[in-house]
Structure formats: C-alpha cells, structure tokens
Scaffold this motif. Structure first.
Motif, PDB file in Angstrom:
ATOM      1  N   ILE A  15       0.880  -1.165   0.000  1.00  0.00           N
ATOM      2  CA  ILE A  15       0.000   0.000   0.000  1.00  0.00           C
ATOM      3  C   ILE A  15       0.916   1.213   0.000  1.00  0.00           C
ATOM      4  CG2 ILE A  15      -1.756   1.290   1.281  1.00  0.00           C
ATOM      5  CD1 ILE A  15      -2.634  -1.397   2.502  1.00  0.00           C
ATOM      6  N   GLY A  16       0.785   2.062  -1.018  1.00  0.00           N
ATOM      7  CA  GLY A  16       1.711   3.173  -1.174  1.00  0.00           C
ATOM      8  C   GLY A  16       1.033   4.515  -1.025  1.00  0.00           C
ATOM      9  N   THR A  17       1.626   5.406  -0.224  1.00  0.00           N
ATOM     10  CA  THR A  17       1.051   6.738  -0.066  1.00  0.00           C
ATOM     11  C   THR A  17       1.522   7.658  -1.192  1.00  0.00           C
ATOM     12  OG1 THR A  17       2.732   7.944   1.229  1.00  0.00           O
ATOM     13  CG2 THR A  17       1.323   6.403   2.427  1.00  0.00           C
ATOM     14  N   GLY A  18       0.644   8.575  -1.550  1.00  0.00           N
ATOM     15  CA  GLY A  18       0.964   9.553  -2.575  1.00  0.00           C
ATOM     16  C   GLY A  18      -0.153  10.563  -2.694  1.00  0.00           C
ATOM     17  N   SER A  19      -0.047  11.447  -3.656  1.00  0.00           N
ATOM     18  CA  SER A  19      -1.112  12.408  -3.920  1.00  0.00           C
ATOM     19  C   SER A  19      -2.209  11.723  -4.725  1.00  0.00           C
ATOM     20  CB  SER A  19      -0.563  13.588  -4.712  1.00  0.00           C
ATOM     21  OG  SER A  19      -0.118  13.160  -5.992  1.00  0.00           O
ATOM     22  N   VAL A  20      -3.342  12.391  -4.843  1.00  0.00           N
ATOM     23  CA  VAL A  20      -4.431  11.860  -5.680  1.00  0.00           C
ATOM     24  C   VAL A  20      -3.916  11.671  -7.105  1.00  0.00           C
ATOM     25  CG1 VAL A  20      -6.695  12.368  -6.658  1.00  0.00           C
ATOM     26  CG2 VAL A  20      -6.240  12.878  -4.247  1.00  0.00           C
ATOM     27  N   ALA A  21      -3.095  12.614  -7.571  1.00  0.00           N
ATOM     28  CA  ALA A  21      -2.603  12.564  -8.951  1.00  0.00           C
ATOM     29  C   ALA A  21      -1.671  11.387  -9.210  1.00  0.00           C
ATOM     30  CB  ALA A  21      -1.885  13.870  -9.288  1.00  0.00           C
ATOM     31  N   SER A  22      -1.108  10.800  -8.154  1.00  0.00           N
ATOM     32  CA  SER A  22      -0.155   9.703  -8.350  1.00  0.00           C
ATOM     33  C   SER A  22      -0.805   8.326  -8.313  1.00  0.00           C
ATOM     34  CB  SER A  22       0.938   9.762  -7.274  1.00  0.00           C
ATOM     35  OG  SER A  22       0.402   9.458  -5.995  1.00  0.00           O
ATOM     36  N   SER A  23      -2.110   8.267  -8.119  1.00  0.00           N
ATOM     37  CA  SER A  23      -2.778   6.974  -7.914  1.00  0.00           C
ATOM     38  C   SER A  23      -2.557   5.999  -9.063  1.00  0.00           C
ATOM     39  CB  SER A  23      -4.278   7.188  -7.687  1.00  0.00           C
ATOM     40  OG  SER A  23      -4.507   7.864  -6.471  1.00  0.00           O
ATOM     41  N   ASP A  24      -2.790   6.442 -10.289  1.00  0.00           N
ATOM     42  CA  ASP A  24      -2.623   5.539 -11.431  1.00  0.00           C
ATOM     43  C   ASP A  24      -1.164   5.112 -11.584  1.00  0.00           C
ATOM     44  OD1 ASP A  24      -5.311   5.600 -11.988  1.00  0.00           O
ATOM     45  OD2 ASP A  24      -5.144   7.085 -13.602  1.00  0.00           O
ATOM     46  N   PHE A  25      -0.250   6.036 -11.334  1.00  0.00           N
ATOM     47  CA  PHE A  25       1.176   5.719 -11.404  1.00  0.00           C
ATOM     48  C   PHE A  25       1.519   4.616 -10.413  1.00  0.00           C
ATOM     49  CE2 PHE A  25       5.531   6.432  -9.891  1.00  0.00           C
ATOM     50  CZ  PHE A  25       6.241   6.383 -11.079  1.00  0.00           C
ATOM     51  N   LEU A  26       1.018   4.727  -9.183  1.00  0.00           N
ATOM     52  CA  LEU A  26       1.312   3.717  -8.165  1.00  0.00           C
ATOM     53  C   LEU A  26       0.707   2.365  -8.523  1.00  0.00           C
ATOM     54  CD1 LEU A  26       0.923   5.844  -4.906  1.00  0.00           C
ATOM     55  CD2 LEU A  26       3.023   4.887  -5.857  1.00  0.00           C
ATOM     56  N   ARG A  27      -0.498   2.383  -9.057  1.00  0.00           N
ATOM     57  CA  ARG A  27      -1.105   1.112  -9.487  1.00  0.00           C
ATOM     58  C   ARG A  27      -0.254   0.449 -10.559  1.00  0.00           C
ATOM     59  NH1 ARG A  27      -5.887   4.316  -9.483  1.00  0.00           N
ATOM     60  NH2 ARG A  27      -7.156   3.915  -7.627  1.00  0.00           N
ATOM     61  N   GLY A  28       0.317   1.261 -11.446  1.00  0.00           N
ATOM     62  CA  GLY A  28       1.167   0.725 -12.510  1.00  0.00           C
ATOM     63  C   GLY A  28       2.418   0.042 -11.982  1.00  0.00           C
ATOM     64  N   LEU A  29       2.861   0.468 -10.799  1.00  0.00           N
ATOM     65  CA  LEU A  29       4.032  -0.159 -10.177  1.00  0.00           C
ATOM     66  C   LEU A  29       3.661  -1.428  -9.410  1.00  0.00           C
ATOM     67  CD1 LEU A  29       5.843   2.986  -8.672  1.00  0.00           C
ATOM     68  CD2 LEU A  29       6.463   1.745 -10.759  1.00  0.00           C
ATOM     69  N   GLY A  30       2.370  -1.599  -9.145  1.00  0.00           N
ATOM     70  CA  GLY A  30       1.931  -2.767  -8.392  1.00  0.00           C
ATOM     71  C   GLY A  30       1.483  -2.459  -6.976  1.00  0.00           C
ATOM     72  N   ALA A  31       1.403  -1.160  -6.632  1.00  0.00           N
ATOM     73  CA  ALA A  31       0.970  -0.768  -5.288  1.00  0.00           C
ATOM     74  C   ALA A  31      -0.515  -0.414  -5.291  1.00  0.00           C
ATOM     75  CB  ALA A  31       1.772   0.432  -4.795  1.00  0.00           C
ATOM     76  N   GLU A  32      -1.129  -0.508  -4.116  1.00  0.00           N
ATOM     77  CA  GLU A  32      -2.486  -0.015  -3.922  1.00  0.00           C
ATOM     78  C   GLU A  32      -2.354   1.399  -3.356  1.00  0.00           C
ATOM     79  OE1 GLU A  32      -4.954  -2.955  -1.763  1.00  0.00           O
ATOM     80  OE2 GLU A  32      -3.276  -4.323  -2.158  1.00  0.00           O
ATOM     81  N   PRO A  33      -2.831   2.417  -4.089  1.00  0.00           N
ATOM     82  CA  PRO A  33      -2.595   3.795  -3.654  1.00  0.00           C
ATOM     83  C   PRO A  33      -3.489   4.211  -2.489  1.00  0.00           C
ATOM     84  CG  PRO A  33      -3.903   3.781  -5.661  1.00  0.00           C
ATOM     85  CD  PRO A  33      -3.541   2.349  -5.383  1.00  0.00           C
ATOM     86  N   VAL A  34      -2.935   5.058  -1.626  1.00  0.00           N
ATOM     87  CA  VAL A  34      -3.693   5.684  -0.544  1.00  0.00           C
ATOM     88  C   VAL A  34      -3.162   7.111  -0.418  1.00  0.00           C
ATOM     89  CG1 VAL A  34      -2.099   4.861   1.257  1.00  0.00           C
ATOM     90  CG2 VAL A  34      -4.442   5.483   1.865  1.00  0.00           C
ATOM     91  N   VAL A  35      -4.067   8.061  -0.221  1.00  0.00           N
ATOM     92  CA  VAL A  35      -3.670   9.470  -0.163  1.00  0.00           C
ATOM     93  C   VAL A  35      -3.060   9.780   1.197  1.00  0.00           C
ATOM     94  CG1 VAL A  35      -4.465  11.861  -0.338  1.00  0.00           C
ATOM     95  CG2 VAL A  35      -5.458  10.094  -1.820  1.00  0.00           C
ATOM     96  N   TYR A  36      -1.920  10.477   1.185  1.00  0.00           N
ATOM     97  CA  TYR A  36      -1.283  10.869   2.446  1.00  0.00           C
ATOM     98  C   TYR A  36      -2.074  11.996   3.107  1.00  0.00           C
ATOM     99  CZ  TYR A  36       0.796  14.449  -0.626  1.00  0.00           C
ATOM    100  OH  TYR A  36       0.991  15.451  -1.535  1.00  0.00           O
ATOM    101  N   GLY A  37      -1.697  12.335   4.325  1.00  0.00           N
ATOM    102  CA  GLY A  37      -2.358  13.432   5.039  1.00  0.00           C
ATOM    103  C   GLY A  37      -3.189  12.945   6.214  1.00  0.00           C
ATOM    104  N   ASP A  38      -3.881  13.873   6.851  1.00  0.00           N
ATOM    105  CA  ASP A  38      -4.689  13.556   8.027  1.00  0.00           C
ATOM    106  C   ASP A  38      -5.620  12.382   7.758  1.00  0.00           C
ATOM    107  OD1 ASP A  38      -3.494  15.651   9.317  1.00  0.00           O
ATOM    108  OD2 ASP A  38      -5.178  17.046   9.088  1.00  0.00           O
ATOM    109  N   GLY A  39      -5.686  11.471   8.716  1.00  0.00           N
ATOM    110  CA  GLY A  39      -6.563  10.307   8.569  1.00  0.00           C
ATOM    111  C   GLY A  39      -5.936   9.151   7.810  1.00  0.00           C
ATOM    112  N   LEU A  40      -4.618   9.207   7.586  1.00  0.00           N
ATOM    113  CA  LEU A  40      -3.955   8.155   6.803  1.00  0.00           C
ATOM    114  C   LEU A  40      -4.189   6.776   7.400  1.00  0.00           C
ATOM    115  CD1 LEU A  40      -2.015   7.130   4.610  1.00  0.00           C
ATOM    116  CD2 LEU A  40      -0.097   7.742   6.109  1.00  0.00           C
ATOM    117  N   ALA A  41      -4.015   6.647   8.710  1.00  0.00           N
ATOM    118  CA  ALA A  41      -4.173   5.326   9.341  1.00  0.00           C
ATOM    119  C   ALA A  41      -5.563   4.755   9.095  1.00  0.00           C
ATOM    120  CB  ALA A  41      -3.879   5.410  10.835  1.00  0.00           C
ATOM    121  N   ASP A  42      -6.578   5.595   9.168  1.00  0.00           N
ATOM    122  CA  ASP A  42      -7.950   5.124   8.944  1.00  0.00           C
ATOM    123  C   ASP A  42      -8.141   4.659   7.503  1.00  0.00           C
ATOM    124  OD1 ASP A  42      -8.704   5.640  11.558  1.00  0.00           O
ATOM    125  OD2 ASP A  42      -9.440   7.662  11.118  1.00  0.00           O
ATOM    126  N   ARG A  43      -7.555   5.391   6.563  1.00  0.00           N
ATOM    127  CA  ARG A  43      -7.697   4.989   5.157  1.00  0.00           C
ATOM    128  C   ARG A  43      -6.962   3.674   4.888  1.00  0.00           C
ATOM    129  NH1 ARG A  43      -7.227  10.517   4.846  1.00  0.00           N
ATOM    130  NH2 ARG A  43      -4.997  10.541   4.343  1.00  0.00           N
TER     131      ARG A  43
END
Length: 309
Positions: A179-207
């Motif tokens: 599970i990889g943290t990044g911006s909303v804009a990086s989601s597709d890029f992270l999926r392409g690497l094989g990670a499941e994207p999650v947005v960084y910032g407040d509430g990260l643990a809950d997400r």
C-alpha cells in the motif's frame, strides 16, 4: 590542457548556485578508470548535501565542488593495475558529488557509491542505468531492515518518488502486498508499479485500515515521519518500521551504504530481464541543471529525473 564540462558550486546553497563550467579534464591514476558520462540521475541527496557547509563537511565535500552522484557512460581510459574494465565498456555507478560532468574518474575496485563502476547489462539503456545506484541501494537496504517477504502487507510512504519506485517493485517481487502513499494525482502511477494507492495526510491510518482490515505488518517511510506514526497507530512494531529521510526514536533508519554486497548488480539484472522498470519522469541537458534540480527538489516527481550529457 584539455577541458570538459562539469557542474560546479563555488558556494553552498540551492539550485541558484549551480553553474556549468569548463574544467580541466580529470586523469586516471593507478586502479582508476575514466568514464565519459552519457547520463546522470538526480537524487534528493544531491541537493541536501550541497545545501549548507555543515552537511557538506559530513560528506567530505569542500568548495569548489561538483554535483550529483549517479552516472552511466562508457569507459574511456583505464589506469595501471585495472582489471575487468576496458575502453569502450558501458558502465554505471556512483561518483559522490561529481557525476554531472562529461568525465568522471572512479575507482575500478569500487564498492561504495562515492567512487565505483559496474558493467551495464545489455538491455539496460544509459538513462535507466544512471538512476540505479543511490535509489536502488537505498530501497534494498530499507526492505532488509523490515525483512519484508511473502505474506506481508507493507505501507510505503512516498511510494511514487525515486526510491519508492524501486521499493514498491522489489517488495512486490518478494511477494509483499504494498500500500503506497501519494497524492491523488499519483494513484494511477502507483497502481502501474503494483501498489495499492492511498492518499497521504490527516486520517492516513484510517484509510489504510479500510484498505487492509487484516492489518499491516511492515512499513517504510521514504519521505518524513507521517508513515511511521500511521504504522504505529496500526500496530506495526518498531522493529518492522524503517525511515530513510528522518530520525525517529526506536525506528532504524536505512541508507544505501547498508545495502548487501551485490544488491546493485541484482537490480540491474532485474531491469535487464524486464522484471523491474524505472520510470523516467523528465530529462534535461546539462545546461538546464538548475531547472532539473528545482523540479526534483519539489518532491512531486513520479519517478526519476535525469541529466543528459
């Protein structure tokens, strides 16, 4: 006297202190090789260690100094006693704060990113080879700290950055769910690497908890400390958390110097075999070094930034 181009700093600071100069061409000594550089990869380390005198001193740098560490190119000269390298060989490696230059001289025996060379495998282009040394070693060292393997679910903070692209893919090759943290804009890029994207910032643990209700077993923070705190909140023990860019009491940091012998050659082999890819976010000619560093230092690049020589 023959000269060549190199980036030079007469004072420590930001991108504004970087200049391209004509300098005397370096000559090989015993046990050394001279490489004509074709590409140099940028890393956060490059501008961090030249930002101020105190940090530079810790890395053994004094003014005037060069810039950049990762390089790839072709052997041009070999010194007395050198075995294993010949003129015309394609090579890559590290030349601490000297790599953004037409010519670099490194130790043929190598072994440390400050001065080393490795044969570039067929099937790996020079731009890609020029990105491997610092980021590849750092990713390998961080994964070794947390001992990630089959069955683990790992949270990687800053997963779309230069080290992240290696850490994500190496973890996936080891059978890890990432599970990889990044911006909303990086989601597709992270999926392409094989990670499941999650947005960084407040509430990260809950997400992350929503993505992985079964729990997270390891974490690497490649940016700061946010991922460390989220991992602790998710119950990950400190022994299975690692940082590379911050110090946190109880959490072991990693850097490329900690990588196991042969780690870099293995990464190059994986690239050559098509099992690991290195996204090149942007490339610049040496004359645009300031713009390249400004882009890289913004820390929003997906992949690597390379200087073409």
């Amino acid at each position: 006297m023959s000269t060549s181009r190199a980036v030079r700093l007469d004072s420590f600071g930001g991108p504004e202190v970087l200049d391209v100069r004509r300098v005397p061409a370096p000559h090989v000594g015993p046990g050394q090789i001279r490489v004509r550089v074709t590409a140099a990869g940028l890393n956060p380390m490059d501008w961090i260690i030249t930002a101020d005198a105190g940090t530079a001193t810790r890395f053994g740098l004094s003014l005037p100094t060069g810039f950049g560490t990762d390089y790839a190119g072709v052997v041009e000269q070999v010194g007395d006693g050198v075995t294993g390298f010949a003129p015309g060989d394609r090579v890559f490696g590290g030349a601490l704060s000297r790599a953004v230059a037409d010519l670099v001289v490194v130790d043929a025996a190598g072994g440390a990113a400050a001065s080393e060379a490795h044969h570039t495998p067929d099937g790996v282009d020079d731009r890609t080879a020029a990105t491997l040394t610092i980021a590849g070693r750092t990713a390998t060292a961080a994964l070794a700290v947390v001992q990630a393997g089959q069955g683990d679910t790992m949270l990687i903070g800053g997963a779309a950055g230069g080290v992240g692209v290696f850490a994500v893919q190496l973890a996936r090759l080891a059978g890890v769910r990432v599970i990889g943290t990044g911006s909303v804009a990086s989601s597709d890029f992270l999926r392409g690497l094989g990670a499941e994207p999650v947005v960084y910032g407040d509430g990260l643990a809950d997400r992350v908890r929503a993505l992985a209700p079964g729990g997270v077993t390891a974490a690497i923070d490649l940016y700061g400390t946010e991922t460390v705190h989220a991992a602790r909140e998710l119950g990950v023990p400190d022994a299975r958390i690692c940082t590379i860019a911050a110090q946190v009491d109880g959490v072991k940091p990693a850097n490329g110097a900690d990588a196991a012998p042969g780690a870099l050659e293995e990464i190059a082999r994986l690239v050559a075999a098509g099992q690991l890819r290195v996204p090149i976010a942007a490339s610049f000619p040496i004359e645009q070094i300031r713009a390249a560093v400004e882009l890289q230092a913004g820390r929003h690049v997906h992949g690597k930034v390379v200087i073409d020589l």
